[in-house]
Structure formats: structure tokens, C-alpha cells
Enzyme design. Structure first.
Site, PDB file in Angstrom:
ATOM      1  N   THR A  86      36.421  14.512   7.400  1.00 19.24           N
ATOM      2  CA  THR A  86      36.491  15.353   8.787  1.00 19.24           C
ATOM      3  C   THR A  86      35.622  14.545   9.584  1.00 19.24           C
ATOM      4  O   THR A  86      35.949  14.569  11.252  1.00 19.24           O
ATOM      5  CB  THR A  86      35.952  16.541   8.363  1.00 19.24           C
ATOM      6  OG1 THR A  86      37.071  16.854   7.769  1.00 19.24           O
ATOM      7  CG2 THR A  86      36.323  17.036  10.119  1.00 19.24           C
ATOM      8  N   ALA A 145      37.158  26.398   9.328  1.00 19.06           N
ATOM      9  CA  ALA A 145      38.467  26.347   8.547  1.00 19.06           C
ATOM     10  C   ALA A 145      37.251  26.879   7.008  1.00 19.06           C
ATOM     11  O   ALA A 145      37.428  28.166   5.909  1.00 19.06           O
ATOM     12  CB  ALA A 145      38.873  25.561   8.259  1.00 19.06           C
ATOM     13  N   LEU A 146      36.062  26.239   6.572  1.00 21.32           N
ATOM     14  CA  LEU A 146      35.012  26.086   6.206  1.00 21.32           C
ATOM     15  C   LEU A 146      34.594  27.859   6.374  1.00 21.32           C
ATOM     16  O   LEU A 146      34.313  28.278   5.020  1.00 21.32           O
ATOM     17  CB  LEU A 146      34.265  25.136   5.748  1.00 21.32           C
ATOM     18  CG  LEU A 146      34.658  23.903   5.670  1.00 21.32           C
ATOM     19  CD1 LEU A 146      33.853  22.661   5.344  1.00 21.32           C
ATOM     20  CD2 LEU A 146      35.145  24.056   4.430  1.00 21.32           C
ATOM     21  N   THR A 163      25.852  22.265   2.633  1.00 20.37           N
ATOM     22  CA  THR A 163      26.355  22.100   2.337  1.00 20.37           C
ATOM     23  C   THR A 163      27.835  20.866   3.656  1.00 20.37           C
ATOM     24  O   THR A 163      28.937  20.416   3.099  1.00 20.37           O
ATOM     25  CB  THR A 163      27.634  22.629   1.514  1.00 20.37           C
ATOM     26  OG1 THR A 163      28.842  23.411   2.235  1.00 20.37           O
ATOM     27  CG2 THR A 163      27.280  23.154   0.159  1.00 20.37           C
ATOM     28  N   ALA A 164      26.402  21.090   4.714  1.00 18.98           N
ATOM     29  CA  ALA A 164      27.092  19.981   5.687  1.00 18.98           C
ATOM     30  C   ALA A 164      27.075  18.695   6.170  1.00 18.98           C
ATOM     31  O   ALA A 164      27.425  17.402   5.555  1.00 18.98           O
ATOM     32  CB  ALA A 164      26.888  21.078   6.909  1.00 18.98           C
ATOM     33  N   GLU A 194      22.600   9.280   3.193  1.00 20.74           N
ATOM     34  CA  GLU A 194      22.657   8.802   1.417  1.00 20.74           C
ATOM     35  C   GLU A 194      23.426   7.825   1.356  1.00 20.74           C
ATOM     36  O   GLU A 194      24.062   7.371   1.721  1.00 20.74           O
ATOM     37  CB  GLU A 194      23.970   9.869   1.314  1.00 20.74           C
ATOM     38  CG  GLU A 194      23.496  11.254   1.374  1.00 20.74           C
ATOM     39  CD  GLU A 194      24.402  12.702   2.258  1.00 20.74           C
ATOM     40  OE1 GLU A 194      24.229  14.051   1.999  1.00 20.74           O
ATOM     41  OE2 GLU A 194      25.879  12.045   2.077  1.00 20.74           O
ATOM     42  N   HIS A 251      26.255  14.980  -2.852  1.00 25.76           N
ATOM     43  CA  HIS A 251      27.242  15.246  -1.839  1.00 25.76           C
ATOM     44  C   HIS A 251      28.570  15.174  -2.603  1.00 25.76           C
ATOM     45  O   HIS A 251      29.882  14.800  -2.477  1.00 25.76           O
ATOM     46  CB  HIS A 251      27.649  14.022  -0.940  1.00 25.76           C
ATOM     47  CG  HIS A 251      28.404  14.647   0.944  1.00 25.76           C
ATOM     48  ND1 HIS A 251      27.404  13.693   0.912  1.00 25.76           N
ATOM     49  CD2 HIS A 251      29.250  15.071   0.498  1.00 25.76           C
ATOM     50  CE1 HIS A 251      28.268  14.172   2.846  1.00 25.76           C
ATOM     51  NE2 HIS A 251      29.229  14.784   1.776  1.00 25.76           N
ATOM     52  N   ALA A 283      30.169  18.610  -3.485  1.00 23.00           N
ATOM     53  CA  ALA A 283      30.955  20.319  -2.791  1.00 23.00           C
ATOM     54  C   ALA A 283      32.522  19.649  -2.427  1.00 23.00           C
ATOM     55  O   ALA A 283      32.976  20.731  -3.136  1.00 23.00           O
ATOM     56  CB  ALA A 283      30.148  20.792  -1.621  1.00 23.00           C
ATOM     57  N   TRP A 284      32.832  18.519  -1.960  1.00 14.92           N
ATOM     58  CA  TRP A 284      34.421  18.070  -1.705  1.00 14.92           C
ATOM     59  C   TRP A 284      34.913  17.976  -2.801  1.00 14.92           C
ATOM     60  O   TRP A 284      37.012  18.333  -2.675  1.00 14.92           O
ATOM     61  CB  TRP A 284      34.277  17.529  -0.054  1.00 14.92           C
ATOM     62  CG  TRP A 284      33.723  15.908  -0.805  1.00 14.92           C
ATOM     63  CD1 TRP A 284      32.521  15.885  -1.349  1.00 14.92           C
ATOM     64  CD2 TRP A 284      34.213  15.169  -0.880  1.00 14.92           C
ATOM     65  NE1 TRP A 284      32.296  14.161  -1.294  1.00 14.92           N
ATOM     66  CE2 TRP A 284      33.697  13.729  -1.567  1.00 14.92           C
ATOM     67  CE3 TRP A 284      35.998  14.863  -1.367  1.00 14.92           C
ATOM     68  CZ2 TRP A 284      34.258  12.574  -1.827  1.00 14.92           C
ATOM     69  CZ3 TRP A 284      35.876  13.912  -1.304  1.00 14.92           C
ATOM     70  CH2 TRP A 284      35.653  12.918  -1.360  1.00 14.92           C
TER      71      TRP A 284
END
Length: 332
Positions: free
Chosen positions: A90, A173-174, A247-248, A278, A299, A301-302
Site C-alpha cells: 500500500t 480500511a485497517l 503495525t504501520a 528494515e 514486519h 502483521a500483513w
């Protein structure tokens, strides 16, 4: 007479399409790339590409698929064949959007493809922290329960979520999906105005929200206005038993300030899935082993398998729509 064919040395390079960092989405071939290959029959799936090799690797490419590698102005300007950059994410901060716009290169991202996975991660880490599952598991493994003399151990306080307050920064949305799940646990949801954005009815400024919430969950993009928005001053406004979940993007939080607050017990706990760098090859204050009630994950969460497959399928749909002249998920 028919025109003579070009000499071999003068033939133009054939257009091709390339996924620069496919292994950041598919692990050991656990996903099906068929939709991508149907959309781009000449697609090359490169597991990894060194950042320094990006320009040379995409020479002659028409469509470039990328997750986290940077496509700078220089790379875009020196790839005249490039027509589309399709992101496996995203966020767009790794692409020079101004350069793409100036060169007429389309850019599309993904939206709402990993919502269920992120919600699971947020609620899972929240439960892990508030139920103190790691600590009690460690007590059992150490033999403390066997020697305890009673049927249960009560060494670590446990709090119910029902009746407590969850604050959300970033109500797309999240954020909406996390709010929905939180309400099922009896949490009251408060929504912050995004820093740098206009006030919205029914929301409150971050400084007003922070002292009220028992849990703060971040779901906003990284912008000049949101970078470092949770620092020492903001952490000091939170309840001493509050939990922070990110988590962003890692740079939303001052890592040193968070480490200091947790060590001093000025914050109840934190779950951090993202760091400013990262992988954190240069280290990070949150990687220290002595910080209490902290969860740091790489990283992920997705990264539910279903979400990663949806990522590939959505990228394919973006490419197919672009070829038809559409603007599906276009940011440029």
C-alpha cells in the site's frame, strides 16, 4: 521491395516485465504466481535484487513489480521503456512519484488486501500482552507452578479488555477493521484526527486522546506530519498501564523514547511490528533484551499466506486493468 531486416546489433531490446523482489512476498514457492504470469507472459520473477543493481536490472522493462526496493528519480529517468510500476504494498514512499508523473509512468498500489491478517496481529499481540501469556508460560516451564502450592499463579496482573478504551490513529480500511474487532471484545473505540490533517467530527486531537486510552493502535501512513508523532512527550501523556501497538510504519515512533518508557514502567507494554530501518542492520533501541513487556516482530502483521496470495492476485488485476486503459488503484 521488402525492407531489409535490422542488423542484429541494431535490433531493439524486446520489452519484458520483471518482479524485482518476489521472495519478499512468496516464501520458498508457497504462492501461486499464475495470475501474474497470465497478465504478463514474459514476466521474470527475481527472488532478490540488490538496490545498487535495480537500474541495470530493469533496463528495457515495460512493467516493473516491486515491494520494498527504491525506484528513484535517476532509475525512472534512465528507463525510457518503463510504463508501469506495480507495487506489492500500500505504501508508496519507496517510489519517486514526482519523477514517475513527469515521465508519464503509471504507479499503482494495493488496497485492503491484508486487512484480516493485520487485525489478527493487532488483537493477538494485545491479548498476549494483557493476558501475560509469555510470562505465565515461562513460569510453568521453570517449574514455578509445580512448586507453587496452589492451583494457580497470580504473579502478573491480568486486565479485562471489556470496558477499556482503544485509540486508533489512521481510520482507513485497517483502522476500521481493528475497531470492529475491538468492539467485539467490549472495547470502546476513540478515533484521533490524523496529525497534519483537518479536524473531523467525532474525532479528537492526538494530545486529547492519549490520556484517555488504554490501548493505542497506529494505522496511518508515514508523512512529514506523522513522522515521530509518538515521542517522549506523547508517551508521557499515556496511562502507565497503557499498551501501544504499531503495525504501520516504524518511523511514526521514537524508538529510544519508547524503550525508555517501557524500562521505567511508564507504559504497560508495546507490540512493534515495524522499525524505521528494515532489516535493522544498524541496530535499534527496541532490540535490547532487557525491555519488559515488549513484543517486536519482523514486519509480519500483513503476512498471512492468504493475504500474500491476494497480494499477487491484486497486482495481476492492476496490471490487466492498466493494459485495458483503466486506472485501478492508481496513485499516479
Amino acid at each position: 521491395p521488402l525492407p531489409l531486416p535490422l542488423a542484429p546489433a541494431l535490433r531493439p531490446l524486446p520489452m519484458h516485465n520483471i518482479f524485482l523482489d518476489y521472495a519478499t512476498v512468496s516464501f520458498n514457492g508457497d504462492l501461486d504466481p499464475a495470475a501474474l504470469q497470465r497478465a504478463m507472459p514474459q514476466l521474470e520473477l527475481r527472488p532478490h535484487t540488490a538496490q545498487a543493481d535495480v537500474a541495470a536490472t530493469i533496463k528495457g522493462a515495460e512493467i516493473v513489480l516491486v515491494n520494498k526496493l527504491r525506484l528513484s528519480r535517476e532509475v525512472i529517468e534512465t528507463t525510457p521503456s518503463l510504463r508501469l510500476i506495480a507495487l506489492a504494498a500500500t505504501g508508496t514512499n519507496n517510489i519517486d512519484l514526482d519523477a514517475a508523473r513527469e515521465r508519464g509512468v503509471a504507479v499503482c498500489n494495493l488496497r485492503d488486501y491484508c486487512t484480516a491478517s493485520v487485525v489478527q496481529h493487532v488483537m493477538g499481540t494485545l491479548l498476549l500482552l494483557t493476558q501475560r501469556l509469555r510470562e505465565y508460560d515461562a513460569l510453568v516451564r521453570s517449574g514455578t507452578w509445580e512448586r507453587g502450592g496452589q492451583f494457580c499463579l497470580l504473579d502478573y496482573p491480568i486486565r479485562e479488555l471489556t470496558g477499556r478504551k482503544l485509540g486508533i490513529v489512521g481510520y482507513g480500511a485497517l483502522g476500521k477493521a481493528v475497531a470492529h474487532a475491538a468492539r467485539a471484545f467490549g472495547l470502546e473505540v476513540l478515533i484521533a484526527n490524523r496529525p497534519g490533517g483537518p479536524p473531523t467530527p467525532g474525532r479528537m486531537d492526538l494530545d486529547e486522546l492519549l490520556p484517555q486510552v488504554d490501548v493505542l493502535s497506529l494505522h496511518c501512513p508515514l508523512t512529514p506530519a506523522t513522522q515521530g508523532m509518538i515521542g517522549a512527550a506523547q508517551l508521557a501523556r499515556m496511562k502507565p498501564d497503557a499498551v501501544l501497538i504499531n503495525t504501520a510504519r516504524g518511523a511514526l515512533i521514537d524508538s529510544q523514547a519508547l524503550a525508555d518508557a517501557l524500562r521505567a514502567r511508564r507504559l504497560g507494554g508495546a507490540a512493534i511490528d515495524v522499525l524505521p530501518q528494515e532489516p535493522p542492520v544498524d541496530g535499534n533501541p527496541l532490540l535490547a533484551a532487557d525491555i519488559p513487556n515488549l513484543i517486536v516482530t519482523p514486519h509480519i502483521a500483513w503476512a498471512a499466506r492468504e493475504a500474500r496470495q491476494r497480494c499477487l492476485d491484486e497486482m495481476a488485476a492492476n496490471v490487466e486493468d492498466f493494459r485495458r486503459g483503466g486506472r485501478r488503484n492508481r496513485v499516479v
